[in-house]
Design a protein around this motif. Sequence first.
Motif, PDB file in Angstrom:
ATOM      1  N   VAL A   1     -58.784 -43.823 106.618  1.00 54.03           N
ATOM      2  CA  VAL A   1     -57.774 -44.702 107.184  1.00 54.03           C
ATOM      3  C   VAL A   1     -56.444 -44.255 106.594  1.00 54.03           C
ATOM      4  O   VAL A   1     -56.155 -44.506 105.419  1.00 54.03           O
ATOM      5  CB  VAL A   1     -58.054 -46.180 106.855  1.00 54.03           C
TER       6      VAL A   1
ATOM      7  N   GLU B   1     -58.590 -49.145 116.938  1.00 52.19           N
ATOM      8  CA  GLU B   1     -57.220 -48.637 117.061  1.00 52.19           C
ATOM      9  C   GLU B   1     -56.984 -47.473 116.093  1.00 52.19           C
ATOM     10  O   GLU B   1     -57.603 -47.386 115.037  1.00 52.19           O
ATOM     11  CB  GLU B   1     -56.209 -49.748 116.765  1.00 52.19           C
ATOM     12  N   GLY B   2     -56.053 -46.603 116.465  1.00 54.80           N
ATOM     13  CA  GLY B   2     -55.656 -45.505 115.593  1.00 54.80           C
ATOM     14  C   GLY B   2     -56.610 -44.336 115.545  1.00 54.80           C
ATOM     15  O   GLY B   2     -56.391 -43.398 114.781  1.00 54.80           O
ATOM     16  N   ALA B   3     -57.685 -44.367 116.359  1.00 49.08           N
ATOM     17  CA  ALA B   3     -58.654 -43.264 116.336  1.00 49.08           C
ATOM     18  C   ALA B   3     -58.010 -41.998 116.865  1.00 49.08           C
ATOM     19  O   ALA B   3     -57.317 -42.012 117.892  1.00 49.08           O
ATOM     20  CB  ALA B   3     -59.879 -43.626 117.169  1.00 49.08           C
TER      21      ALA B   3
ATOM     22  N   HIS C   1     -51.448 -46.352 115.560  1.00 47.02           N
ATOM     23  CA  HIS C   1     -51.349 -47.790 115.824  1.00 47.02           C
ATOM     24  C   HIS C   1     -50.346 -48.385 114.843  1.00 47.02           C
ATOM     25  O   HIS C   1     -50.439 -48.174 113.638  1.00 47.02           O
ATOM     26  CB  HIS C   1     -52.711 -48.467 115.648  1.00 47.02           C
TER      27      HIS C   1
ATOM     28  N   ARG D   1     -58.399 -42.442 111.195  1.00 56.31           N
ATOM     29  CA  ARG D   1     -57.681 -43.539 111.856  1.00 56.31           C
ATOM     30  C   ARG D   1     -56.254 -43.499 111.344  1.00 56.31           C
ATOM     31  O   ARG D   1     -56.011 -43.614 110.143  1.00 56.31           O
ATOM     32  CB  ARG D   1     -58.323 -44.891 111.517  1.00 56.31           C
ATOM     33  N   HIS D   2     -55.315 -43.323 112.236  1.00 53.35           N
ATOM     34  CA  HIS D   2     -53.912 -43.163 111.871  1.00 53.35           C
ATOM     35  C   HIS D   2     -53.174 -44.453 112.193  1.00 53.35           C
ATOM     36  O   HIS D   2     -53.065 -44.843 113.361  1.00 53.35           O
ATOM     37  CB  HIS D   2     -53.306 -41.995 112.656  1.00 53.35           C
TER      38      HIS D   2
ATOM     39  N   ILE E   1     -58.604 -51.664 112.878  1.00 54.85           N
ATOM     40  CA  ILE E   1     -59.693 -50.706 112.680  1.00 54.85           C
ATOM     41  C   ILE E   1     -60.958 -51.205 113.356  1.00 54.85           C
ATOM     42  O   ILE E   1     -61.673 -50.443 114.021  1.00 54.85           O
ATOM     43  CB  ILE E   1     -59.921 -50.475 111.174  1.00 54.85           C
TER      44      ILE E   1
END
Length: 344
Positions: free
Chosen positions: A3, A179-181, A155, A106-107, A175
């Motif tokens: 993450v 989201e953020g994947a 995200h 995950r960003h 997460i």
Amino acid sequence: MIVWLNGAFGAGKTTAAYELLDLLPGSTLYDPEIIGAGLRWMLPKERLARIDDFQELRSWRRLVVDTAAALLTEVPGPLITPMTLLRREYRDEIFGALAARRVPVRHLLLHADEPVLRHRMDARATAEGGSSRAWGPGQLRSYQAALPWITAEAHTVDTSHLTPRQTAEQVAEAISAGEGAMDIVQTPEPTAETVAAGVLLFDEHDRVLLVDPTYKPGWEFPGGVVEPGEAPALAGAREVAEELGLRLHAEPPLLVVDWEPPRPPAFGGLRLLFDGGRLGNEDVSMLLLPGAELRGWQFVTEEEAAELLPPPRLDRLRCALRARRVGHPLYMEGGVPVGTRNGS
């Protein structure tokens, strides 16, 4: 899984990361700044004098990936990584190498309004005796410049009016919702010398087509690694079809063979460039991009290519353009043409 909590200094990355440990079972704090501190201690002062930030060190970027992969053999994860990452080429290198290790990312961007960031920076500078006042405004400018590409993929959680716990709760919810994947092509790192085939494609003005990979820094030619038992020219044509949705009408002729010597940790190998010919307007209008692999393409002049390509690829391009003019393939070793005929 990692993450990655991105954002400017003062956005609350570290405080949120500690709170997040309570919300994500099995999570571990992973701070790459410790790697930078270690390199500062180990590297000669002459080397350190040539950089402004430890992120400029290729060794740091590689160790960030290697250490993350090693940690995930010891702990279940996820790794919570509060680290500002503003240069897109560094993002490509690190996230691409993590994808090659099958480590999902995950960003998430922790964003705060500029007045809030300045207030937090001033408070920190006062507490530290003013040590951070000098670099704070410069980082804010870099952050603002990087926002378009970061917000396009990460995200965003606005931390302007959130406590660290509230920020962590919103991150945990994001997460959980997926989201953020990061959808990045998983290109395994080489374990031996490789043969790679690139294809040069031109428009009606003889500009060359370059593509922007998501998984490594710098722009590139369409192409890829030649599979075992595969003819290099056919491999180049296959990669063009896979990457751009374009099927070449004939096997492309060879322009350049470049032997890339091994430079640990890279293994080197043969790099070939083929002439894919000129594309018509209809061909150009049909170009497609696989989002996990390429984020963009453009036709460029040789001068414009110099601003986009890393030096070895630029040397290869220049030699290929020369080969195209003289009408026969050229051979290179380490980016330097050798054995040319009649000094041409």
